[in-house]
Structures are given as C-alpha cells and as structure tokens.
Write a protein that holds these residues in place. Structure first.
Motif, mmCIF file in Angstrom:
data_model
loop_
_atom_site.group_PDB
_atom_site.id
_atom_site.type_symbol
_atom_site.label_atom_id
_atom_site.label_comp_id
_atom_site.label_asym_id
_atom_site.label_seq_id
_atom_site.Cartn_x
_atom_site.Cartn_y
_atom_site.Cartn_z
ATOM 1 N N ASP A 228 0.962 -1.010 -0.005
ATOM 2 C CA ASP A 228 0.049 0.052 0.073
ATOM 3 C C ASP A 228 0.688 1.138 -0.099
ATOM 4 O O ASP A 228 0.359 2.383 -0.196
ATOM 5 N N PHE A 229 2.148 0.967 0.259
ATOM 6 C CA PHE A 229 3.054 2.307 0.207
ATOM 7 C C PHE A 229 4.511 1.512 0.178
ATOM 8 O O PHE A 229 4.375 0.644 -0.077
ATOM 9 N N GLY A 230 5.528 2.520 0.011
ATOM 10 C CA GLY A 230 6.953 2.119 0.018
ATOM 11 C C GLY A 230 7.112 1.910 -1.519
ATOM 12 O O GLY A 230 8.029 0.876 -1.798
ATOM 13 N N GLN A 231 6.606 2.797 -2.466
ATOM 14 C CA GLN A 231 6.810 2.439 -3.959
ATOM 15 C C GLN A 231 8.254 2.574 -4.254
ATOM 16 O O GLN A 231 9.237 3.483 -3.697
ATOM 17 N N THR A 232 8.676 1.850 -5.302
ATOM 18 C CA THR A 232 10.207 1.872 -5.641
ATOM 19 C C THR A 232 10.288 1.660 -7.126
ATOM 20 O O THR A 232 9.062 1.114 -7.823
ATOM 21 N N ALA B 210 21.229 -2.831 8.587
ATOM 22 C CA ALA B 210 20.534 -2.511 9.897
ATOM 23 C C ALA B 210 20.643 -0.664 9.652
ATOM 24 O O ALA B 210 21.654 -0.286 9.972
ATOM 25 N N VAL B 211 19.597 -0.225 9.392
ATOM 26 C CA VAL B 211 19.382 1.272 9.082
ATOM 27 C C VAL B 211 18.394 1.951 10.064
ATOM 28 O O VAL B 211 17.232 1.347 10.136
ATOM 29 N N ALA C 134 9.612 1.949 4.418
ATOM 30 C CA ALA C 134 8.936 0.753 3.495
ATOM 31 C C ALA C 134 9.503 0.580 2.202
ATOM 32 O O ALA C 134 9.786 -0.390 1.889
ATOM 33 N N ARG C 135 10.143 1.725 1.510
ATOM 34 C CA ARG C 135 10.827 1.752 0.179
ATOM 35 C C ARG C 135 12.263 1.083 0.199
ATOM 36 O O ARG C 135 12.643 0.172 -0.481
ATOM 37 N N PHE C 136 12.899 1.423 1.413
ATOM 38 C CA PHE C 136 14.153 0.668 1.759
ATOM 39 C C PHE C 136 13.916 -0.766 1.747
ATOM 40 O O PHE C 136 14.617 -1.638 1.069
#
Length: 180
Positions: free
Chosen positions: A33-37, A53-54, A75-77
């Motif tokens: 639903d989000f985190g587009q790449t 680990a970010v 979420a993208r990551f």
C-alpha cells in the motif's frame, strides 16, 4: 554535473506523491500500500550475504491525509532491497521520531483532537511496518514537550528517553543512520 542532475532528479521523484509518480514506480513485495520503488539497472552489486541495519530519523510531520515521508522511506528501503534479492531477515530497520512528527505516531483520538477531527493516515502504515519488524521509536523529550503519554501512542510504538538515546543505542546494535 551529470551525477548532480541524476541525484536531483531522483530526489524529486522520491518527494513526489505516489499518485503522480511515473509508471516505473510500484509497491511491494513486502509493503503493497506504500513504499513505492522502481527497478534500476545498477553497477554497484549488492553482495549475496548483505546485512542491513538502518535507522531513519524524522522530525517533519506529514500533511493531514498523507503518510509521513520517512515512514514511506523505511518501507521503500525494505521493498527495494527485498525486490533486489536481499532476504527480508537480513534487513533491520528502525525509525526514530522527534519534533512535530511525533503527532504521526498517536492514537486516533489524540491525533483528531489536534488536527480538527482528521484521521491519521499514518496509523495503517505504522501497523504494517511494526508487523514487519520495523522499530518505531518516539523521542521521550519530544513526547514531554507535546504532552504525549505512553497511552497516547499507537500500539507497538516505543518511547525512548530521547532521540539521541535511541540513535546511540541503535548504533551500538550495528545500525547506521540513513541520511535521507
């Protein structure tokens, strides 16, 4: 100069809302639903045994009706690295929140009381991030300033003594801070 132009273009695309993004951008495979790449042809290989680990940091509140940009970036990551072949279990992500962004982590009643009855678009994103083992941590000093108690936070959101404390502890656990 070419590198600067490419970086500027990428930054503009990242800042553009999902609805206005080129067809190349999509969600998934973890967050749909989000985190587009976008798929990218690269020259910098990701080792097969890569471990990430970010920690992300934000003090910028989302506009009403929008997902906080840093939550979307977390979420993208995850989406982009899993799509690139990194096993999900090799990716640890935390989001440290302070300043005005703290409101994005609060329960519906608390948020609505401070946003003219509006619904917090971040609640579902936070639930999805937490369900995927993303740590979401609120700065306790910010919470005190904005009079946010533990009971005002969405379920699963942690409270640290401070954002500085959270980052120091995460660093001791091997997290690096993402500058975006």
């Amino acid at each position: 100069m070419r590198t600067f132009a490419a970086a500027l273009t990428a930054a503009c695309l990242i800042a553009t809302p999902l609805a206005a993004q080129p067809d190349a951008f999509r969600t998934g495979p973890v967050f749909t639903d989000f985190g587009q790449t976008a798929d990218v042809e690269t020259t910098m290989a990701i080792p097969a045994d890569a471990q990430f680990a970010v920690a992300f940091d934000t003090a910028t509140r989302a506009d009403v009706g929008e997902i906080n940009r840093t939550l979307n970036s977390a979420a993208r990551f995850i989406n982009m690295h899993v799509a690139a072949g990194v096993p999900r279990e090799n990716i640890r992500v935390a989001v440290v929140v302070h300043g005005q962004a703290s409101l994005d982590l609060t329960r519906a009643e608390f948020y609505a009381a401070r946003q003219d009855g509006a619904e917090d678009a971040n609640a579902a994103a936070i639930e999805a991030l937490l369900a995927n083992n993303v740590q979401i941590i609120l700065c306790g000093q910010t919470a005190a300033y904005y009079e946010i108690g533990l009971g005002d936070l969405l379920p699963g959101v942690d409270m640290a003594l401070s954002a500085m404390t959270a980052h120091a502890l995460l660093q001791q656990e091997g997290f690096t801070v993402n500058p975006f």
